[in-house]
Enzyme design. Sequence first.
Site, PDB file in Angstrom:
ATOM      1  N   ASP A 274      46.126  19.235 -18.157  1.00  0.00           N
ATOM      2  CA  ASP A 274      44.843  18.833 -18.725  1.00  0.00           C
ATOM      3  C   ASP A 274      43.791  18.780 -17.627  1.00  0.00           C
ATOM      4  O   ASP A 274      43.671  17.787 -16.916  1.00  0.00           O
ATOM      5  CB  ASP A 274      44.985  17.462 -19.411  1.00  0.00           C
ATOM      6  CG  ASP A 274      43.668  17.027 -20.062  1.00  0.00           C
ATOM      7  OD1 ASP A 274      42.754  17.867 -20.173  1.00  0.00           O
ATOM      8  OD2 ASP A 274      43.580  15.843 -20.468  1.00  0.00           O
ATOM      9  N   LYS A 281      37.518  17.371 -15.625  1.00  0.00           N
ATOM     10  CA  LYS A 281      37.824  16.093 -14.982  1.00  0.00           C
ATOM     11  C   LYS A 281      37.431  16.167 -13.507  1.00  0.00           C
ATOM     12  O   LYS A 281      37.575  17.215 -12.886  1.00  0.00           O
ATOM     13  CB  LYS A 281      39.332  15.805 -15.054  1.00  0.00           C
ATOM     14  CG  LYS A 281      39.840  15.377 -16.404  1.00  0.00           C
ATOM     15  CD  LYS A 281      41.326  15.049 -16.336  1.00  0.00           C
ATOM     16  CE  LYS A 281      41.905  14.768 -17.716  1.00  0.00           C
ATOM     17  NZ  LYS A 281      41.395  13.522 -18.325  1.00  0.00           N
ATOM     18  N   GLU A 353      41.132  16.469 -25.867  1.00  0.00           N
ATOM     19  CA  GLU A 353      41.838  17.609 -26.460  1.00  0.00           C
ATOM     20  C   GLU A 353      43.124  17.201 -27.167  1.00  0.00           C
ATOM     21  O   GLU A 353      43.581  17.889 -28.080  1.00  0.00           O
ATOM     22  CB  GLU A 353      42.159  18.647 -25.376  1.00  0.00           C
ATOM     23  CG  GLU A 353      43.433  18.398 -24.543  1.00  0.00           C
ATOM     24  CD  GLU A 353      43.400  17.119 -23.725  1.00  0.00           C
ATOM     25  OE1 GLU A 353      42.293  16.622 -23.445  1.00  0.00           O
ATOM     26  OE2 GLU A 353      44.477  16.596 -23.374  1.00  0.00           O
ATOM     27  N   ARG A 355      43.885  14.822 -29.248  1.00  0.00           N
ATOM     28  CA  ARG A 355      43.760  14.531 -30.680  1.00  0.00           C
ATOM     29  C   ARG A 355      43.577  15.805 -31.490  1.00  0.00           C
ATOM     30  O   ARG A 355      43.878  15.830 -32.680  1.00  0.00           O
ATOM     31  CB  ARG A 355      42.616  13.526 -30.890  1.00  0.00           C
ATOM     32  CG  ARG A 355      41.285  14.001 -30.446  1.00  0.00           C
ATOM     33  CD  ARG A 355      40.288  12.851 -30.288  1.00  0.00           C
ATOM     34  NE  ARG A 355      40.501  12.092 -29.053  1.00  0.00           N
ATOM     35  CZ  ARG A 355      39.826  11.012 -28.715  1.00  0.00           C
ATOM     36  NH1 ARG A 355      38.901  10.516 -29.524  1.00  0.00           N
ATOM     37  NH2 ARG A 355      40.067  10.383 -27.591  1.00  0.00           N
TER      38      ARG A 355
HETATM   39  N1  BES Z   1      45.211  13.210 -21.003  1.00  0.00           N
HETATM   40  C1  BES Z   1      44.063  12.382 -21.050  1.00  0.00           C
HETATM   41  C2  BES Z   1      44.406  10.884 -21.079  1.00  0.00           C
HETATM   42  C3  BES Z   1      45.113  10.344 -19.873  1.00  0.00           C
HETATM   43  C4  BES Z   1      44.406   9.676 -18.890  1.00  0.00           C
HETATM   44  C5  BES Z   1      46.491  10.403 -19.757  1.00  0.00           C
HETATM   45  C6  BES Z   1      45.053   9.137 -17.809  1.00  0.00           C
HETATM   46  C7  BES Z   1      47.137   9.872 -18.662  1.00  0.00           C
HETATM   47  C8  BES Z   1      46.431   9.225 -17.687  1.00  0.00           C
HETATM   48  C9  BES Z   1      43.229  12.696 -22.285  1.00  0.00           C
HETATM   49  O1  BES Z   1      43.284  14.009 -22.729  1.00  0.00           O
HETATM   50  C10 BES Z   1      41.809  12.417 -21.954  1.00  0.00           C
HETATM   51  O2  BES Z   1      41.301  13.068 -21.096  1.00  0.00           O
HETATM   52  N2  BES Z   1      41.200  11.471 -22.662  1.00  0.00           N
HETATM   53  C11 BES Z   1      39.855  11.130 -22.440  1.00  0.00           C
HETATM   54  C12 BES Z   1      39.220  10.886 -23.784  1.00  0.00           C
HETATM   55  C13 BES Z   1      37.726  10.715 -23.716  1.00  0.00           C
HETATM   56  C14 BES Z   1      37.061  12.008 -23.300  1.00  0.00           C
HETATM   57  C15 BES Z   1      37.244  10.281 -25.076  1.00  0.00           C
HETATM   58  C16 BES Z   1      39.815   9.879 -21.583  1.00  0.00           C
HETATM   59  O3  BES Z   1      40.680   9.019 -21.747  1.00  0.00           O
HETATM   60  O4  BES Z   1      38.965   9.803 -20.706  1.00  0.00           O
HETATM   61 ZN    ZN Z   2      44.993  15.049 -22.255  1.00  0.00          ZN
HETATM   62 MN    MN Z   3      41.912  15.265 -21.711  1.00  0.00          MN
END
Ligand code: BES
Ligand code: ZN
Ligand code: MN
Length: 508
Positions: A274, A281, A353, A355
């Site tokens: 991701d 990120k 992504e 969801r």
């Molecule tokens: N894979 C991440 C969530 C994650 C964060 C898993 C840290 C493990 C450790 C997920 O896809 C994500 O990026 N979520 C975003 C959602 C936001 C954009 C609404 C997040 O948590 O920042």
């Molecule tokens: Zn993710």
């Molecule tokens: Mn993500």
Amino acid sequence: MTSLTLKPSTAAEAAADALVVGVVKDGGAPALAPGHPAAEAADAAFGGRLAAALATVGARGGEDEITKLPAPDGLGAPLLVAVGLGATPSSGTFEPEKLRRAAGAAARALAGTEHAAFALPVGDRDALAAVAEGALLGAYSFTLFRGERAEDDSRGPLARVTVLDAGAEDAAHQAAARRAEVLAAEVARARDLINTPPNALAPADFAAAAQSAAEEFGLKAEVLDERALADGGYGGILGVGRGSATPPRLVRLSYTNAAASATLALVGKGITYDSGGISLKPVGANETMKCDMSGAAAVFSTVVAAARLELPVNVTGWLALAENMPSGSATRPGDVLTMYSGKTVEVRNTDAEGRLVMGDALTRACEESPDALVDVATLTGAMTIALGNRTFGVLGADEAFRDLVHETAQRAGELSWPLPMPEELLEAMKSPVADIANVGGRKGGGLSAGLFLKEFVADGTRWAHLDIAGPAFHEGAPYGYTPKGGTGSAVRTLLLLAERIADGDLTG
Ligand code: BES
Ligand code: ZN
Ligand code: MN
């Protein structure tokens, strides 16, 4: 894989490279955990001065504390390992999780050793199971990508575990030991997949691993490739995967048992990496994102474990596999995707992504009307803000089922906590162009992610959502039976849930 044997013998007979005993904290000093004949025999070999010898070298009996002493003649093992269990519980019986952790800490401390005999207090079958699980889970290492360095640190995991147990001849104890072996092997499968670097585990590689396990364990595997996904209208999975050079997959992995009267469906988030996509990120947030397929790994392992244990329940696993990358073909913030359900989603943030792939897989899973449905995902960073790095969140529209899953996690020795799904958070996910947007407000981010998923679950489904973003990947120093890297979070909970459903716990 570390082997496991049960033996009723006492210390002198238990020939091994090391003997593990438990010590409790008695005020400031260590005391031998009572009730194990082999530990008492060890004390006798030390002239009744084992606790004093341990105190001399600084042991106190605190949890996770490891003390090694050269053993005197007559012990059957040249090395004595004392592991701290903390204060003696007022009930006199150690919680299984305490024993699991202690056995794991001892097994880790014995890396490089061939064979250890464990003389921890195993008063009943649950205690025995915990010691066996902890020892096997602690005896884990991941060296597949080490190459030349493997020779430098050649201290492989403890190879053979013998648990000294008065009930060793008991069929129930032997079944518990067999279960512990399968469980540990399947947690290790999940850990291996999570630890595998993302350039070696593309969605197609993950699908191929599921297919070969299916052959090995008599499961059915069906893989939808990018063409089949397009034909089927899986807009969520395709939308996430389209920025990557390695295309997405949806895997259906099923175990069926002729004696089963219920079906458990499991859906796992399998983002093999991701990056965030176009909503990239930053440095500091992307280094461990190979762990974003931990949900799919847990689902995969659980289906295989159910098959190996021949549980009388059908278990269908859905692995939603894609790599989230930015490129000229990637989904943009502002794009609208048509999901498998027909609902349209405005992608406001390509980093939300999980969801999207989960929505498609959940709708597909519901078509088969399972008796229970659990999804597992490293879904939101917000969950780690709420619950920290060791506890996963349990959400669900059916509160009774949500609580049953939470209680199952507690019994399995995994930390979890039930969380609400406040409807008003849907408001922020309203979209001017589509049926729903993929992100809401910043507050309650883990809860709105759950609400988003709910939109893709058929009404009336007994459904729970596990957000394992915190515990899936351990970045700190190892502790208890938890190694650095992939932990195999949720496997123990899901397996116990399958067993409970097989036992009729769902219908009462
Ligand atoms: N894979 C991440 C969530 C994650 C964060 C898993 C840290 C493990 C450790 C997920 O896809 C994500 O990026 N979520 C975003 C959602 C936001 C954009 C609404 C997040 O948590 O920042
Ligand atoms: Zn993710
Ligand atoms: Mn993500």
